[in-house]
Design an enzyme around this catalytic site. Structure first.
Site, PDB file in Angstrom:
ATOM      1  N   GLU A 158      14.535  -8.606  15.173  1.00 32.13           N
ATOM      2  CA  GLU A 158      13.519  -7.743  15.782  1.00 32.13           C
ATOM      3  C   GLU A 158      12.272  -8.554  16.157  1.00 32.13           C
ATOM      4  O   GLU A 158      11.143  -8.149  15.891  1.00 32.13           O
ATOM      5  CB  GLU A 158      13.165  -6.578  14.851  1.00 32.13           C
ATOM      6  CG  GLU A 158      14.316  -5.602  14.675  1.00 32.13           C
ATOM      7  CD  GLU A 158      13.937  -4.341  13.931  1.00 32.13           C
ATOM      8  OE1 GLU A 158      14.354  -3.260  14.374  1.00 32.13           O
ATOM      9  OE2 GLU A 158      13.220  -4.426  12.920  1.00 32.13           O
ATOM     10  N   GLU A 234      21.640  -1.712  14.566  1.00 34.87           N
ATOM     11  CA  GLU A 234      21.060  -1.053  13.396  1.00 34.87           C
ATOM     12  C   GLU A 234      20.981   0.437  13.702  1.00 34.87           C
ATOM     13  O   GLU A 234      19.989   0.919  14.235  1.00 34.87           O
ATOM     14  CB  GLU A 234      19.665  -1.593  13.049  1.00 34.87           C
ATOM     15  CG  GLU A 234      19.660  -2.917  12.341  1.00 34.87           C
ATOM     16  CD  GLU A 234      18.290  -3.265  11.752  1.00 34.87           C
ATOM     17  OE1 GLU A 234      17.491  -2.326  11.495  1.00 34.87           O
ATOM     18  OE2 GLU A 234      18.030  -4.455  11.568  1.00 34.87           O
TER      19      GLU A 234
END
Length: 566
Positions: A158, A234
């Site tokens: 991320e 995710e």
């Protein structure tokens, strides 16, 4: 040998379209004696892949002392995944977030003076190259094109939410390819335009992280990546808990509908989490977005497998959805059964006289290279001190304040407390607990302890002695209260220890540190994995920081993680 590649619209396994249906399972959050059980149950839910982060600070808590033993044997974990006929995705960071201590970065690294984390910086990059080469030494021979089962490796984590240093990302790719990683490389970001643009490079496959509104999020992902398979790497099916909050859950039927929408769109998925596990020991992270919130010991995450590895309503709901899109085994795992209920008498544990080794100065955990969670600070108050006000720049993260050995109050970072009224006395002591290192954003690697200045009645105290306090020597430490007991089992068994009525502290069963407990909640039980126990005599040790010593330990039938927040 098999091949795994990225096609125009699909992942290609041996040249044929393949959908990845994966679940997150962190080997370092599960006792290694339970790895095979959790992996098998993932297959029974219909998953074909297991994904795991790699926690650098778990493998190398001290610089140069790398460990792959016991619960850190990543190679064995990947081999168990392969033995179950499943593929694997590896996400080595080096930053992982994951509600894990310091986001996975070692404190010896983040304490390096002047270091610039997660960007182009010589000291940081030299250390992470050494780390990545160690990880890839394990992963490379287990890639699918070498007869193994690893199909994807992720670059950073991320990153678009943190930075946009493309040279840094390129260096990670260089090290990864140079270390023999040949499978496709991915990145993950929340599907927002700025994050997707900042967090990847050409040649890396973009994936998204989200838990709802699949069509909208996938459309954003597709706008940034016109070809290739869509993947949510995710898929958030639950959430984590923090001390002082509520236990987070998500409705199983709602989560299943969101998963159905994602799979109906033709996307691949990695369910975060399939099985959350536990922040054993003192490995929990923390968040600080204006208020410091340390993560609980339990990382149950309201996942399809609960903290003890039992299938939940969400397990069966997800299994039904997956069966619409892929083959699912006919076998299902047995439902969980109540764990043994019994009580154990506890008695104060005698300890030898303490032999502290104080160091002069108001020093942090980093200054001392102290990997534990407790420091004691001592100073002499002015002659004839008749009482006054203690003021501290910042406490990271909680301090118990004593005058002449008598507790007079606490200072809490969470409550933004900086001052306390002191009674008359001659010696001031503060026992400071590091409650969990922030795992997100720009507070990564911050110093822990008393952050000065520290003043009494407006006058800064200059003469301090700082002493590391070790849990391993808890019975000999005057700051800690320790009780212990024994119990017998017919055979090894999962257990749930009820900490209701206790204050704040730590528990060991045998020599295994289960983790932290705290009356602040929401968590009320600590999970004891069966492999920690034995047939016959077992021991329990409670290290208490606040309340009178407990005289009884009560083991209960099921977990109690607190009032729900849905």
């Amino acid at each position: 040998m098999s091949t795994f590649a990225i096609g125009d619209r699909d992942f290609l396994l041996d040249g044929r379209p393949h959908r990845v249906i994966s679940g997150a399972l962190h080997y370092f959050r599960v006792h290694p004696g339970d790895w095979a059980d959790r992996i098998r149950k993932a297959r029974l839910m219909g998953l074909n892949t297991i994904e795991t982060y790699v926690a650098w600070n778990a493998h190398e808590p001290v610089e140069g002392q790398w460990s792959e033993s016991d619960g850190l044997d990543l190679g064995r974990f990947l081999d168990l995944v392969a033995a179950e006929g499943m593929h694997a995705i590896v996400r080595p960071g080096p930053y992982i977030c994951a509600e894990w201590h310091n986001g996975g970065l070692p404190t010896w690294l983040t304490a390096t003076p002047g270091i610039r984390l997660r960007r182009t910086d010589a000291a940081y990059q030299a250390a992470l190259e050494t780390y990545l080469r160690r990880v890839y030494g394990i992963v490379a021979p287990r890639q699918i094109d070498r007869g193994g089962n690893v199909i994807l490796v992720q670059i950073e984590n991320e990153y678009g939410a943190y930075g946009s240093d493309k040279d840094y990302l390129a260096e990670l790719v260089r090290v990864t390819r140079d270390a023999g990683i040949t499978v496709p490389l991915t990145t993950v970001d929340q599907p927002e335009d700025d994050m997707l643009a900042a967090g990847s490079l050409p040649g890396l496959h973009l994936t998204g992280s989200f838990g709802s509104r699949a069509q909208e999020r996938l459309a954003t992902l597709r706008a940034h990546q016109p070809t290739g398979p869509l993947m949510c790497s995710e898929f958030w099916d639950g959430w984590f808990d923090w001390w002082g909050g509520q236990h987070h859950t998500t409705d199983a039927a709602t989560a299943a509908r969101e998963l159905d929408d994602l799979l109906a769109a033709g996307a691949s998925v990695n369910i975060y989490m399939f099985h959350g596990g536990t922040n054993f020991g003192t490995t929990n992270g923390a968040n600080d977005k204006g208020r410091y919130l340390p993560i609980t010991t339990s990382y149950d995450y309201d996942a399809p497998l609960d903290e003890a590895g039992d299938p939940t309503e969400k397990f069966h709901a997800f299994r039904e959805v997956i069966a619409k899109y892929a083959p699912v085994p006919s076998e299902t795992p047995a439902a969980g059964s109540p764990r043994p209920e019994f009580t154990v008498d506890l008695a104060a544990a005698p300890g030898a006289p303490a032999t502290p080794s104080p160091v002069d100065g108001l020093l942090t955990f980093e200054d001392l290279g102290h990997a534990g969670t407790l420091l004691r600070y001592d100073t002499d108050l002015p002659d004839g001190f008749a009482g006054g006000v203690l003021e501290v720049g910042e406490v990271r993260d909680q301090a118990w304040v004593s005058v002449d050995g008598i507790r007079v109050g606490t200072l809490s970072r969470t409550r933004h407390e900086h001052a306390l009224r002191l009674p008359a006395g001659g010696r001031l002591s503060l026992l400071v607990e590091e409650q969990g290192r922030v795992n997100y954003d720009d507070r990564l690697g911050e110093a822990k302890g008393l952050i000065g200045p520290v003043a009494v009645d407006g006058v800064e105290r200059a003469q301090w002695r700082t002493t590391p306090v070790l849990l391993a020597e808890a019975a000999a430490a005057p700051e800690l209260m320790v009780s212990a007991g024994t119990f017998d089992l017919e055979s090894p068994s999962d257990l749930f220890l009820d900490t209701t009525g206790w204050g704040k502290g730590y528990v060991l069963v045998g020599d295994f540190l289960l983790g932290r407990y705290w009356s602040n909640g929401p968590q009320r039980t600590l999970y004891v994995p069966a492999p920690v126990t034995r047939a016959g005599r077992n021991t329990i040790t409670v290290i208490e920081l606040e309340q009178p010593l407990p005289v009884t330990a009560r083991f209960v039938r099921a977990a109690e993680l607190g009032p729900l927040h849905e």
